[in-house]
Motif scaffolding. Structure first.
Motif, PDB file in Angstrom:
ATOM      1  N   TYR A 142      -9.236  -5.669   6.776  1.00 18.74           N
ATOM      2  CA  TYR A 142      -8.486  -6.315   5.696  1.00 18.74           C
ATOM      3  C   TYR A 142      -8.387  -7.834   5.865  1.00 18.74           C
ATOM      4  CZ  TYR A 142      -4.425  -6.279   8.906  1.00 18.74           C
ATOM      5  OH  TYR A 142      -3.595  -6.463   9.982  1.00 18.74           O
TER       6      TYR A 142
ATOM      7  N   ILE B 139       0.832  -1.204   0.000  1.00 19.23           N
ATOM      8  CA  ILE B 139       0.000   0.000   0.000  1.00 19.23           C
ATOM      9  C   ILE B 139       0.867   1.254   0.000  1.00 19.23           C
ATOM     10  CG2 ILE B 139      -1.666   1.353   1.325  1.00 19.23           C
ATOM     11  CD1 ILE B 139      -2.870  -1.261   2.330  1.00 19.23           C
TER      12      ILE B 139
ATOM     13  N   LEU C 176      -6.183  -0.022  -0.252  1.00 17.80           N
ATOM     14  CA  LEU C 176      -6.587  -1.312   0.307  1.00 17.80           C
ATOM     15  C   LEU C 176      -7.780  -1.871  -0.457  1.00 17.80           C
ATOM     16  CD1 LEU C 176      -6.613  -3.564   2.461  1.00 17.80           C
ATOM     17  CD2 LEU C 176      -7.945  -2.030   3.927  1.00 17.80           C
TER      18      LEU C 176
END
Length: 267
Positions: free
Chosen positions: A125, A75, A246
């Motif tokens: 996540y 990321i 994400l």
């Protein structure tokens, strides 16, 4: 003669001005390139005792590796940052954000309502379950079996909160002991000082492979609460930036590739 001298002086002066301009432009270009070539660095806080999320393979190196590390670098890289990883006891991670020791925390952390009072979180996540870990011959398989037992949990973890709820809401009378690191909890189990422990199942499975005398039993009730998210300082711009990348990784399959790499595709 005066005319030629005037022309000569004018030529010298003009040459000097052009040379100065050229030097100035060159320095500006060099400085600009230098600034662009310098990577921006973010400091990530994690508790490196939580394989396969974050841990150190001491036999190979002292580098912290794992699912969370790969996710953070992926990321941050898309946003133009490098990541510097800082190992901190789990209970000290949120204080580290508040004191600006770290820019964000990625450490299998669940975004509880209590934590949301002091930090902001990304979307979930990864979702896991809680597991009771105990000796194979203990007869402990479900929360009710923990009555009268000494149960180990990681300090400031969601599992510590779950254990307290079992005592307060489910009226399961047990002694709760906390430790900073998961290996300490497993060590206490093996030594017989803990009757059982509550650990996230993904993490527990790794320790069960290494400790053949231990067994694990997933807690069905409330097990969906152990979702993990990235933590940031209140009002941090990074929250929105990280969240955008994400969710892009979720959509394009990059996140699933990391899950397969570190968890064998089981979620």
């Amino acid at each position: 003669m005066k005319k030629w001298l005037s022309i000569l002086l004018t030529s010298i002066l003009l040459a000097g001005i052009l040379a100065a301009c050229g030097t100035s432009e060159k320095e500006e270009a060099t400085n600009g390139a230098g600034e662009e070539s310098e990577k921006k660095v973010l400091t990530m806080g994690t508790s490196a005792d939580y394989p396969p999320f974050e841990y150190v393979e001491t036999a190979k190196s002292d580098e912290i590796i794992g699912f969370d590390i790969d996710l953070a670098k992926a990321i941050a890289g898309k946003l133009g940052y490098e990541v510097e990883v800082k190992d901190i006891d789990f209970g000290g991670l949120i204080p580290a954000i508040e004191s600006k020791q770290v820019d964000f925390v990625l450490s299998g952390m669940t975004p509880t309502e209590e934590r949301k009072k002091t930090v902001d979180f990304s979307d979930i996540y990864y979702t896991a379950h809680h597991m009771i870990v105990t000796k194979k011959d203990s007869g402990i398989e479900k929360p009710e079996d923990l009555k009268g037992k000494t149960v180990g949990v990681q300090m400031a973890s969601i599992q510590e909160g779950l254990a307290k709820e079992m005592v307060e809401k489910s009226k399961i009378e047990m002694k709760i002991e906390n430790r900073n690191r998961i290996p300490e909890i497993v060590q206490e189990l093996n030594a017989g000082r803990f009757d059982a422990a509550i650990i996230e199942d993904t993490v527990a499975k790794g320790y069960l492979k290494e400790n053949k005398d231990l067994a694990g039993h997933v807690i069905n009730e409330g097990s969906e609460e152990a979702g993990s998210a990235i933590a940031f300082a209140k009002g941090s711009k990074l929250t929105e930036d990280f969240n955008k990348e994400l969710n892009a990784m979720k959509e394009n399959g990059e996140l699933e590739k990391l899950v397969v790499k570190w968890f064998g595709g089981e979620q």
